[in-house]
Design a protein around this motif. Structure first.
Motif, PDB file in Angstrom:
ATOM      1  N   ALA A   4       4.723 -21.585  22.413  1.00  0.00           N
ATOM      2  CA  ALA A   4       4.533 -23.027  22.244  1.00  0.00           C
ATOM      3  C   ALA A   4       5.156 -23.512  20.938  1.00  0.00           C
ATOM      4  CB  ALA A   4       3.049 -23.377  22.305  1.00  0.00           C
ATOM      5  N   LEU A   5       5.053 -22.712  19.875  1.00  0.00           N
ATOM      6  CA  LEU A   5       5.703 -23.089  18.620  1.00  0.00           C
ATOM      7  C   LEU A   5       7.198 -23.276  18.834  1.00  0.00           C
ATOM      8  CD1 LEU A   5       4.081 -20.802  15.876  1.00  0.00           C
ATOM      9  CD2 LEU A   5       3.698 -23.248  16.245  1.00  0.00           C
ATOM     10  N   ARG A   6       7.810 -22.340  19.545  1.00  0.00           N
ATOM     11  CA  ARG A   6       9.243 -22.419  19.837  1.00  0.00           C
ATOM     12  C   ARG A   6       9.552 -23.652  20.680  1.00  0.00           C
ATOM     13  NH1 ARG A   6      14.361 -22.390  18.993  1.00  0.00           N
ATOM     14  NH2 ARG A   6      15.661 -21.453  20.584  1.00  0.00           N
ATOM     15  N   TRP A   7       8.759 -23.894  21.717  1.00  0.00           N
ATOM     16  CA  TRP A   7       8.979 -25.037  22.595  1.00  0.00           C
ATOM     17  C   TRP A   7       8.932 -26.349  21.824  1.00  0.00           C
ATOM     18  CZ3 TRP A   7      10.822 -25.617  27.330  1.00  0.00           C
ATOM     19  CH2 TRP A   7      10.690 -26.868  27.942  1.00  0.00           C
ATOM     20  N   HIS A   8       7.988 -26.445  20.868  1.00  0.00           N
ATOM     21  CA  HIS A   8       7.824 -27.683  20.095  1.00  0.00           C
ATOM     22  C   HIS A   8       8.764 -27.754  18.892  1.00  0.00           C
ATOM     23  CE1 HIS A   8       4.484 -28.856  22.558  1.00  0.00           C
ATOM     24  NE2 HIS A   8       3.752 -27.825  22.208  1.00  0.00           N
ATOM     25  N   GLY A   9       9.635 -26.769  18.739  1.00  0.00           N
ATOM     26  CA  GLY A   9      10.605 -26.787  17.642  1.00  0.00           C
ATOM     27  C   GLY A   9      10.017 -26.452  16.288  1.00  0.00           C
ATOM     28  N   LEU A  10       8.916 -25.712  16.274  1.00  0.00           N
ATOM     29  CA  LEU A  10       8.240 -25.371  15.019  1.00  0.00           C
ATOM     30  C   LEU A  10       8.534 -23.944  14.571  1.00  0.00           C
ATOM     31  CD1 LEU A  10       4.786 -27.005  15.846  1.00  0.00           C
ATOM     32  CD2 LEU A  10       6.663 -27.974  14.492  1.00  0.00           C
ATOM     33  N   ARG A  11       9.341 -23.219  15.336  1.00  0.00           N
ATOM     34  CA  ARG A  11       9.654 -21.824  15.018  1.00  0.00           C
ATOM     35  C   ARG A  11      10.911 -21.423  15.778  1.00  0.00           C
ATOM     36  NH1 ARG A  11       7.335 -16.928  13.359  1.00  0.00           N
ATOM     37  NH2 ARG A  11       8.018 -15.156  14.593  1.00  0.00           N
ATOM     38  N   GLY A  12      11.602 -20.440  15.268  1.00  0.00           N
ATOM     39  CA  GLY A  12      12.793 -19.923  15.929  1.00  0.00           C
ATOM     40  C   GLY A  12      12.441 -19.067  17.126  1.00  0.00           C
ATOM     41  N   PRO A  13      13.441 -18.377  17.683  1.00  0.00           N
ATOM     42  CA  PRO A  13      13.231 -17.571  18.884  1.00  0.00           C
ATOM     43  C   PRO A  13      12.158 -16.505  18.705  1.00  0.00           C
ATOM     44  CG  PRO A  13      15.570 -17.753  18.377  1.00  0.00           C
ATOM     45  CD  PRO A  13      14.829 -18.340  17.220  1.00  0.00           C
ATOM     46  N   CYS A  14      11.507 -16.209  19.805  1.00  0.00           N
ATOM     47  CA  CYS A  14      10.484 -15.176  19.855  1.00  0.00           C
ATOM     48  C   CYS A  14      10.737 -14.361  21.115  1.00  0.00           C
ATOM     49  CB  CYS A  14       9.100 -15.818  19.903  1.00  0.00           C
ATOM     50  SG  CYS A  14       7.776 -14.653  20.221  1.00  0.00           S
ATOM     51  N   PRO A  15      10.829 -13.039  21.001  1.00  0.00           N
ATOM     52  CA  PRO A  15      11.154 -12.247  22.193  1.00  0.00           C
ATOM     53  C   PRO A  15      10.027 -12.208  23.229  1.00  0.00           C
ATOM     54  CG  PRO A  15      10.661 -10.806  20.346  1.00  0.00           C
ATOM     55  CD  PRO A  15      10.679 -12.208  19.818  1.00  0.00           C
ATOM     56  N   VAL A  28       2.676 -16.926   9.636  1.00  0.00           N
ATOM     57  CA  VAL A  28       3.210 -17.697  10.762  1.00  0.00           C
ATOM     58  C   VAL A  28       2.386 -18.962  10.956  1.00  0.00           C
ATOM     59  CG1 VAL A  28       3.571 -17.688  13.269  1.00  0.00           C
ATOM     60  CG2 VAL A  28       4.181 -15.675  11.911  1.00  0.00           C
ATOM     61  N   ALA A  29       1.063 -18.843  10.866  1.00  0.00           N
ATOM     62  CA  ALA A  29       0.179 -20.000  11.044  1.00  0.00           C
ATOM     63  C   ALA A  29       0.424 -21.044   9.958  1.00  0.00           C
ATOM     64  CB  ALA A  29      -1.283 -19.551  11.039  1.00  0.00           C
ATOM     65  N   VAL A  30       0.533 -20.608   8.720  1.00  0.00           N
ATOM     66  CA  VAL A  30       0.759 -21.534   7.603  1.00  0.00           C
ATOM     67  C   VAL A  30       2.127 -22.198   7.733  1.00  0.00           C
ATOM     68  CG1 VAL A  30       1.003 -21.713   5.100  1.00  0.00           C
ATOM     69  CG2 VAL A  30      -0.833 -20.314   6.078  1.00  0.00           C
ATOM     70  N   ALA A  31       3.148 -21.429   8.070  1.00  0.00           N
ATOM     71  CA  ALA A  31       4.494 -21.993   8.247  1.00  0.00           C
ATOM     72  C   ALA A  31       4.510 -23.013   9.382  1.00  0.00           C
ATOM     73  CB  ALA A  31       5.505 -20.877   8.510  1.00  0.00           C
ATOM     74  N   ALA A  32       3.766 -22.723  10.463  1.00  0.00           N
ATOM     75  CA  ALA A  32       3.696 -23.659  11.593  1.00  0.00           C
ATOM     76  C   ALA A  32       3.008 -24.956  11.182  1.00  0.00           C
ATOM     77  CB  ALA A  32       2.956 -23.007  12.759  1.00  0.00           C
ATOM     78  N   LEU A  33       1.932 -24.851  10.417  1.00  0.00           N
ATOM     79  CA  LEU A  33       1.233 -26.048   9.923  1.00  0.00           C
ATOM     80  C   LEU A  33       2.179 -26.894   9.085  1.00  0.00           C
ATOM     81  CD1 LEU A  33      -1.318 -27.762   9.392  1.00  0.00           C
ATOM     82  CD2 LEU A  33      -1.835 -26.198   7.500  1.00  0.00           C
ATOM     83  N   ARG A  34       2.876 -26.262   8.157  1.00  0.00           N
ATOM     84  CA  ARG A  34       3.808 -27.014   7.291  1.00  0.00           C
ATOM     85  C   ARG A  34       4.932 -27.645   8.108  1.00  0.00           C
ATOM     86  NH1 ARG A  34       3.328 -22.556   2.683  1.00  0.00           N
ATOM     87  NH2 ARG A  34       1.622 -23.533   1.555  1.00  0.00           N
ATOM     88  N   ALA A  35       5.469 -26.900   9.080  1.00  0.00           N
ATOM     89  CA  ALA A  35       6.548 -27.429   9.919  1.00  0.00           C
ATOM     90  C   ALA A  35       6.066 -28.632  10.727  1.00  0.00           C
ATOM     91  CB  ALA A  35       7.080 -26.339  10.844  1.00  0.00           C
ATOM     92  N   SER A  52      -0.590 -28.340  23.005  1.00  0.00           N
ATOM     93  CA  SER A  52       0.010 -29.429  22.223  1.00  0.00           C
ATOM     94  C   SER A  52       0.413 -28.880  20.852  1.00  0.00           C
ATOM     95  CB  SER A  52      -0.991 -30.569  22.058  1.00  0.00           C
ATOM     96  OG  SER A  52      -2.011 -30.183  21.152  1.00  0.00           O
ATOM     97  N   PRO A  53       1.289 -29.572  20.137  1.00  0.00           N
ATOM     98  CA  PRO A  53       1.680 -29.069  18.811  1.00  0.00           C
ATOM     99  C   PRO A  53       0.482 -28.820  17.882  1.00  0.00           C
ATOM    100  CG  PRO A  53       3.189 -30.788  19.501  1.00  0.00           C
ATOM    101  CD  PRO A  53       2.081 -30.748  20.523  1.00  0.00           C
ATOM    102  N   ALA A  54      -0.444 -29.775  17.818  1.00  0.00           N
ATOM    103  CA  ALA A  54      -1.598 -29.613  16.927  1.00  0.00           C
ATOM    104  C   ALA A  54      -2.494 -28.467  17.391  1.00  0.00           C
ATOM    105  CB  ALA A  54      -2.393 -30.914  16.846  1.00  0.00           C
ATOM    106  N   GLN A  55      -2.697 -28.355  18.714  1.00  0.00           N
ATOM    107  CA  GLN A  55      -3.517 -27.267  19.249  1.00  0.00           C
ATOM    108  C   GLN A  55      -2.854 -25.924  18.997  1.00  0.00           C
ATOM    109  OE1 GLN A  55      -6.711 -27.763  20.886  1.00  0.00           O
ATOM    110  NE2 GLN A  55      -6.691 -25.660  20.120  1.00  0.00           N
ATOM    111  N   THR A  56      -1.536 -25.876  19.107  1.00  0.00           N
ATOM    112  CA  THR A  56      -0.800 -24.635  18.882  1.00  0.00           C
ATOM    113  C   THR A  56      -1.006 -24.144  17.454  1.00  0.00           C
ATOM    114  OG1 THR A  56       0.857 -25.274  20.515  1.00  0.00           O
ATOM    115  CG2 THR A  56       1.482 -23.563  18.943  1.00  0.00           C
ATOM    116  N   VAL A  57      -0.922 -25.050  16.500  1.00  0.00           N
ATOM    117  CA  VAL A  57      -1.127 -24.676  15.096  1.00  0.00           C
ATOM    118  C   VAL A  57      -2.558 -24.176  14.889  1.00  0.00           C
ATOM    119  CG1 VAL A  57      -1.273 -25.590  12.740  1.00  0.00           C
ATOM    120  CG2 VAL A  57       0.724 -26.113  14.177  1.00  0.00           C
ATOM    121  N   ALA A  58      -3.531 -24.876  15.450  1.00  0.00           N
ATOM    122  CA  ALA A  58      -4.926 -24.433  15.320  1.00  0.00           C
ATOM    123  C   ALA A  58      -5.110 -23.047  15.937  1.00  0.00           C
ATOM    124  CB  ALA A  58      -5.861 -25.441  15.978  1.00  0.00           C
TER     125      ALA A  58
END
Length: 196
Positions: A78-89, A156-163, A137-143
């Motif tokens: 979900a992070l990748r889908w929402h543009g909050l992180r790069g690729p994940c295998p 990863v969680a902190v970086a996602a929150l900041r992004a 959702s983006p907010a739910q994904t971070v939580a």
């Protein structure tokens, strides 16, 4: 002209259920497989690739969504889908009990299995190539990243929150509400305060 070919969806993958919904009988689907118009997806019973069409960039997500329609894409996917992180295998899923977790040996699936989705848990419905999919959702994904920080890493969680805060697409109130739903208010609060 073979009318069954004209009943294929526009996308690159489909399911037996979608094909029968378009008026194709099981025997016609079998003929399309035998004629190599449809190719069975490995270990994804009832899911087919349409032979003369290129694979979508999201092919693996489409296969999972067709095979396990109750699954919700979450965490790193979900992070990748929402543009909050790069690729994940890996493909991360939430499959609430009693639904079975999909066993697709050719795909690297990771997941969480809550007994039930919490009340207020936020998802986003997306349709891609006529295939409905659900993402947190983006907010739910971070939580959720904070909730499962021991599996994916606190960094990863902190970086996602900041992004997410940088994108400006959601509010701190939305993030806080989702943190409460996931029961991670205490874990998220210090990081939210540091970036206000």
């Amino acid at each position: 002209m073979d009318t069954s070919k004209s009943q294929l969806p526009a996308g690159s993958v489909t399911s037996a259920q979608a094909l029968t919904g378009r008026g194709l009988h099981r025997s016609a689907i079998g003929r399309l497989v035998h004629g190599k118009v449809l190719i069975r997806e490995p270990r994804a019973r009832g899911v087919y690739r349409i032979a003369n069409r290129g694979l979508s960039l999201h092919h693996d997500l489409l296969v999972v969504a067709l095979y396990a329609p109750n699954a919700v894409f979450c965490l790193l996917t979900a992070l990748r889908w929402h543009g909050l992180r790069g690729p994940c295998p890996d493909i991360w899923l939430c499959v609430p009990a009693p639904s079975r977790f999909p066993d697709l040996g050719h795909l690297p699936l990771e997941g969480v299995r809550p007994r039930a989705l919490p009340t207020g848990w936020e998802t986003v419905e997306v349709t891609l190539e006529e295939v409905p999919m659900q993402f947190t959702s983006p907010a739910q994904t971070v939580a959720d990243c904070f909730q499962y920080r021991t599996r994916i890493g606190l960094d990863v969680a902190v970086a996602a929150l900041r992004a997410l805060v940088r994108t400006g697409t959601t509010t701190m109130e939305d993030i806080w509400r989702c943190a409460k739903v996931s029961g991670v208010e205490a874990e998220v609060l210090p990081y939210m305060e540091s970036i206000r």
